[in-house]
Design a protein around this motif. Sequence first.
Motif, PDB file in Angstrom:
ATOM      1  N   TRP A  44      48.723  45.705  43.366  1.00  0.00           N
ATOM      2  CA  TRP A  44      48.047  45.834  42.515  1.00  0.00           C
ATOM      3  C   TRP A  44      48.574  47.476  42.204  1.00  0.00           C
ATOM      4  O   TRP A  44      48.685  47.888  40.908  1.00  0.00           O
ATOM      5  N   PRO A 181      51.868  36.810  42.582  1.00  0.00           N
ATOM      6  CA  PRO A 181      51.132  35.744  42.629  1.00  0.00           C
ATOM      7  C   PRO A 181      50.084  35.689  43.630  1.00  0.00           C
ATOM      8  O   PRO A 181      49.236  35.407  44.480  1.00  0.00           O
ATOM      9  N   ALA A 184      48.733  37.896  45.144  1.00  0.00           N
ATOM     10  CA  ALA A 184      47.166  38.565  44.699  1.00  0.00           C
ATOM     11  C   ALA A 184      46.471  37.678  45.751  1.00  0.00           C
ATOM     12  O   ALA A 184      44.799  37.860  45.285  1.00  0.00           O
ATOM     13  N   GLY A 185      46.457  35.639  46.565  1.00  0.00           N
ATOM     14  CA  GLY A 185      45.642  35.192  46.485  1.00  0.00           C
ATOM     15  C   GLY A 185      45.526  34.306  45.391  1.00  0.00           C
ATOM     16  O   GLY A 185      45.374  34.645  43.616  1.00  0.00           O
ATOM     17  N   ASP A 187      42.092  33.327  43.818  1.00  0.00           N
ATOM     18  CA  ASP A 187      41.290  33.560  42.932  1.00  0.00           C
ATOM     19  C   ASP A 187      41.315  35.751  42.945  1.00  0.00           C
ATOM     20  O   ASP A 187      40.717  35.847  43.491  1.00  0.00           O
ATOM     21  N   PRO A 188      42.577  36.587  42.234  1.00  0.00           N
ATOM     22  CA  PRO A 188      42.391  37.695  42.530  1.00  0.00           C
ATOM     23  C   PRO A 188      40.802  38.531  41.760  1.00  0.00           C
ATOM     24  O   PRO A 188      41.125  38.065  40.899  1.00  0.00           O
ATOM     25  N   LEU A 190      40.232  42.202  40.019  1.00  0.00           N
ATOM     26  CA  LEU A 190      41.020  43.161  39.857  1.00  0.00           C
ATOM     27  C   LEU A 190      40.121  44.595  39.967  1.00  0.00           C
ATOM     28  O   LEU A 190      39.575  44.226  39.338  1.00  0.00           O
TER      29      LEU A 190
END
Length: 428
Positions: A44, A181, A184-185, A187-188, A190
């Motif tokens: 991020w 993406p 991030a994995g 199931d990211p 935030l």
Amino acid sequence: MRPERPIDAPPLRLTELIAIALGGMVGGGIFTVLGLGVATIGVWTPLAIALGGAVAALAAYSYVKLALYFRDEGATYAFFKLSFPGHDFAAALIGWWVVFGYIATIALYAFTFASYAIAPFSDDDTLRRVVAIAVIAAFAGINIWSTRGMGRIEDLMVYSKIVILLIVAGVLWGNARASLPDLAGPDPALPLFGIVTIAAVTFVAYEGFQLVIHAMGEMTAPEKNIPRAIYTAVALATLVYVVIAIGAVLAIPFADIIANQEHALAAGAGDILGPIGTQLVIAGALLATMSAISGTLFGASRLMSVIARDGFFPARLEKRRSGIPRTAVLTMAGFAALLILIGDLRLILEFGSITFLLVSILMAWANHVHRGKTGAHPAMTLLSIFGLSTGAVLILIFEARHAPAQLAFVLALYAALSFGARLYTRLR
């Protein structure tokens, strides 16, 4: 008050004004922010850097409005003094804080320059400090020599470094090890608090756009060129930072970014292109730090001259020859060299960073108070105050949690400078 430009001194063009702002902004910031951001919020990081640019744009909005209303090259110091007359000590205090913040920034950029310059063949600390002082002396000489000459050199360095950094980013993008993406994995989550905190810390990498205002007496049509230069510089700096951050996140393993910190880009480009990649990043770093030193010396020396004119610095610092405050340039260069010899520059940089955020809040408030005269939209002024205040609170929380000794040092430095400002206020 806008000073008269000497008849024989050609005005600075828009390209040179943008270069001055970009020179002060795109310095060593991108080489240090990446490691901190990736260590805190990982993939991020580009989003946080973009958010930091948005906050910088809010700060720029107030500076532009106040600059066009007051028409004073003193910028932060002058805008506060004119907005809140009768508060001499507070005005002097802001002047001292901002000037010392600029000096600390010059010192850090010079030290970063020296680190990259000698990296291929030596890691000797004494040599690093000698090279750092030498580069400050060189650009002090250029600033004293000619305003137009400085502007031309600043053009060359700034636009060259932008091209080099974008080439490095393109190389990294072209050698991505995964997509955003994927990183991030599936199931990211935030990390909103972490993103906003890193955005506040990143905000300091955008410091420098206000240097354009210090050149108000050396440009034509400031009502057009100031907003064009500042907004263009903020947009370009944000673009460069975000593009590089995405490239680094895509191509360089997170562990390497965190371990190498400011050398992460050089290491990553070296892994992909070999020695050529490393040398390309080093060239970008050298140009970035040199242009930051030159642009900051230019703008900050004029601020020092204005403050001396008002009696809050020694009177000799006010004097100019051919429009150039030569004594102020040499004084700033001398103090920056002294910091290189005796100080921990990263600690001092934190002072400059926090100061920039705090005075930006004051400028947003002044713009709100004078919104009827500056033509500022009340929603924008309130959004600026809220965004900048949130950033200030978050950066103080971050420092208290991660570097309490550093925060204590910064507070002690504020106390020392406050004493000096009080002394000159009484003498005046």
